[in-house]
Design a protein around this motif. Sequence first.
Motif, PDB file in Angstrom:
ATOM      1  N   LYS A 137      -1.083  12.355  -6.178  1.00 16.80           N
ATOM      2  CA  LYS A 137       0.240  11.799  -6.454  1.00 16.80           C
ATOM      3  C   LYS A 137       0.202  10.284  -6.530  1.00 16.80           C
ATOM      4  N   GLU A 138      -0.443   9.629  -5.555  1.00 15.53           N
ATOM      5  CA  GLU A 138      -0.484   8.166  -5.499  1.00 15.53           C
ATOM      6  C   GLU A 138      -1.304   7.587  -6.648  1.00 15.53           C
ATOM      7  N   ILE A 139      -2.363   8.296  -7.025  1.00 17.76           N
ATOM      8  CA  ILE A 139      -3.168   7.849  -8.167  1.00 17.76           C
ATOM      9  C   ILE A 139      -2.345   7.915  -9.455  1.00 17.76           C
ATOM     10  N   LYS A 140      -1.606   9.006  -9.620  1.00 17.05           N
ATOM     11  CA  LYS A 140      -0.790   9.158 -10.832  1.00 17.05           C
ATOM     12  C   LYS A 140       0.351   8.147 -10.880  1.00 17.05           C
ATOM     13  N   GLU A 141       0.879   7.753  -9.719  1.00 19.06           N
ATOM     14  CA  GLU A 141       1.921   6.736  -9.685  1.00 19.06           C
ATOM     15  C   GLU A 141       1.397   5.400 -10.209  1.00 19.06           C
ATOM     16  N   GLN A 142       0.164   5.071  -9.849  1.00 22.01           N
ATOM     17  CA  GLN A 142      -0.438   3.831 -10.340  1.00 22.01           C
ATOM     18  C   GLN A 142      -0.648   3.892 -11.854  1.00 22.01           C
ATOM     19  N   ILE A 143      -1.123   5.029 -12.317  1.00 22.49           N
ATOM     20  CA  ILE A 143      -1.356   5.197 -13.754  1.00 22.49           C
ATOM     21  C   ILE A 143      -0.044   5.105 -14.522  1.00 22.49           C
ATOM     22  N   ARG A 144       1.012   5.709 -13.974  1.00 24.40           N
ATOM     23  CA  ARG A 144       2.321   5.668 -14.629  1.00 24.40           C
ATOM     24  C   ARG A 144       2.851   4.240 -14.724  1.00 24.40           C
ATOM     25  N   ALA A 145       2.645   3.449 -13.666  1.00 25.85           N
ATOM     26  CA  ALA A 145       3.111   2.056 -13.679  1.00 25.85           C
ATOM     27  C   ALA A 145       2.446   1.275 -14.801  1.00 25.85           C
ATOM     28  N   ASP A 196       0.825  -1.209   0.000  1.00 29.97           N
ATOM     29  CA  ASP A 196       0.000   0.000   0.000  1.00 29.97           C
ATOM     30  C   ASP A 196       0.862   1.264   0.000  1.00 29.97           C
ATOM     31  N   ALA A 197       2.065   1.163   0.559  1.00 28.34           N
ATOM     32  CA  ALA A 197       2.947   2.330   0.659  1.00 28.34           C
ATOM     33  C   ALA A 197       3.786   2.552  -0.598  1.00 28.34           C
ATOM     34  N   GLN A 198       3.721   1.626  -1.547  1.00 22.86           N
ATOM     35  CA  GLN A 198       4.499   1.763  -2.780  1.00 22.86           C
ATOM     36  C   GLN A 198       3.608   1.479  -3.992  1.00 22.86           C
ATOM     37  N   PRO A 199       2.739   2.421  -4.328  1.00 25.93           N
ATOM     38  CA  PRO A 199       1.755   2.181  -5.402  1.00 25.93           C
ATOM     39  C   PRO A 199       2.370   1.869  -6.753  1.00 25.93           C
ATOM     40  N   TYR A 200       3.468   2.551  -7.118  1.00 20.92           N
ATOM     41  CA  TYR A 200       4.055   2.288  -8.435  1.00 20.92           C
ATOM     42  C   TYR A 200       4.558   0.855  -8.527  1.00 20.92           C
ATOM     43  N   LYS A 201       5.372   0.435  -7.576  1.00 16.67           N
ATOM     44  CA  LYS A 201       5.966  -0.900  -7.623  1.00 16.67           C
ATOM     45  C   LYS A 201       4.902  -1.991  -7.582  1.00 16.67           C
ATOM     46  N   THR A 202       3.890  -1.810  -6.754  1.00 20.28           N
ATOM     47  CA  THR A 202       2.848  -2.832  -6.627  1.00 20.28           C
ATOM     48  C   THR A 202       2.049  -2.972  -7.914  1.00 20.28           C
ATOM     49  N   ILE A 203       1.623  -1.853  -8.456  1.00 18.98           N
ATOM     50  CA  ILE A 203       0.837  -1.896  -9.689  1.00 18.98           C
ATOM     51  C   ILE A 203       1.676  -2.417 -10.848  1.00 18.98           C
TER      52      ILE A 203
END
Length: 492
Positions: free
Chosen positions: A462-470, A414-421
Motif C-alpha cells: 500500500k505505502e509503495i503504491k501511494e508513492q508511485i501514485r504521487a 514517513d507516515a504520509q508517503p503520498y504527501k511527502t513524495i
Amino acid sequence: MLLGLGIFLLFNKLSKDEKPQEKVIEVIEIELFPKEIEKKTEKSIEKSIENNEVTEEVKVLESQSSVKYINTNNQKVTDSLESDKKIDFLRKGTKINILETKVKKDKEMNENWVKISYKKDLKERTGWVPEKSLVSSLLQTLPKDWANLDFSYDKPMADYPNNRKVVVKGVYINIHTMASEKKLERLIALTKKTEINAFVIDVKDDNGVLLFKMDAADKYNPLANKYIPIKNIDQIMKKLKENNIYTIARIVSFKDPLYAKANPDKAITNRQTNEPFTNSDGIIWVSPHDRNLWAYNISVAEEAAKIGFNEIQFDYVRFPASNGGKLDKVLDYKNTKKESKPETIQQYLKYARNRLSPLQVYTSADIYGQIGTFPDDMALGQYWEAIAGVVDYVSPMKYPSHYGNGAYGIPVPDAQPYKTIYASTRDSVNRNENIENPAIIRPWIQAFTAKWVKGNIPYREKEIKEQIRAMKDLGVNEYLLWSPSNNYDIGA
C-alpha cells in the motif's frame, strides 16, 4: 509555509546480513525550507502600497519575448500593476519569459515592471515582477566561484537504436543477492507478476567491491579484484536479457575504501590532524577531484556496458557531508585545480557521458532527495540544474523516512508517503523547467520500514503504491524501489 529543521539520515545501504541497518551513518542538520519571503524586500513592497500611496502611471514601453532568470530569493509575483495582489513566489534561478514591459510610477520613483510567463506545478502561469529582479543567465544567479558550470552542454536526447529507452520500474539488487541463484530467480519471477521491468545491480558497491573481475581493477586498483562474488557474469546477463529485464549498473563513485587503501594520498584529510576524514560510519572518502578515480570508475562502467548493461548509474556522486560546508575550512579535498564542488561533479558526469555514449548506454546520477527543494548544492556539489543538464536520468532519493518532522508541513513525513513524495517530486519537476533537455526524473522511493523513525509506519504494498501514485500525479512515470535486504512487498 512552515520553516523546519530537517535531519537527513543516510543509513548503510548494504549490511552483511542483508538487512536494513538502522544505524545512522550521516546526519546532516539542515533548514529544510528556505525562507518564503525576504523580509527586507517584503517590507519595502508593503510600505510602497500602504494607504494607497502609490499613484501609478502605466506606460507600455515595448512588447518582447525573451528568456530571463529570477535573481531574488522568493520573488513575489503580482497579478497586475494596478492591484499589486500577490499570486505566487518564485525561487531564485527560475526561468521566465518576458511578455511586455511597463513603467510603474509612484511618488518616489519610476520603476520598470515586466509581465512574465513561466511554468510551475505543470501549469503555464503569468504575472508581474520588477525588471530589476531579473538577470540574463542562470550563472548570474549563482556564487561567483561556480562560474565554470556549463548550462549549454550539447546533450542530445539519446534513444540508441540498439538500446531503446524503457519506462523503468526497477528494484535494487546487491552483490550478495546476485551471487544467490535462489534469490535472483525470486526477483526474476517478480517481473512476471508485477510491472517491475528493471534491476539496478551493484557493479561497484559502497565498499569498493566489484561484481565481477575487471581489467579496470588490474590497472587502477588491484585490491578490488580480490573479492569477486560472480564468476559467471555472462550467463547471468544472458538470463536477464532473455527475461526482458532492463539492467542498470550501479557504480558508487567517491565512497571507495578499497581505492582509498591503495591510494591514501587521494583521500580527503583533516588539515588539523592529517588523518583521513570519515563520517560516523568510519569509511574513508576519496576526493571527487581525483582524476585517476574518475578514469577507474568510467573504465568499470565501460566494462559493464560491454557485457550488456543498458545504463550506468553513478551513486555517491558527491562530496561527503561536511556539516553544511562548515567543515570545509579544515578539510583538504586535494583540490589542485581550484574547482567548486558543483563544477567537479558536473565535469565528472560530462566526462562519463562522453566516454560512454559511443557504447550506446545511458547515464544516470543518484542525488539527495532535497536537492530539488534547496536553491544550492547543500555543500555536496549536487546542484540540480548542473546535474540534470548532463545525464540522461536523474534519481533523487526521496525516501519519506529521510525527511525531518515538519518537512513540507507534514508532522511525520514517513507516515504520509503520498504527501511527502508529491511535495518533493513537485519541486524536482519545477527545477527541470529551468534548463533545456533536462534529464528524465526517475526517483528512488522507499520499500523498507524505517524502524528508527519515531512515528514510522510499515512500508508494504500500500505505502509503495501511494508513492508511485504521487509521482504519477505529477507526470513522473519511472521509479526505483530501494530495499537494502532486496525483499520487495509488491503485488501485481
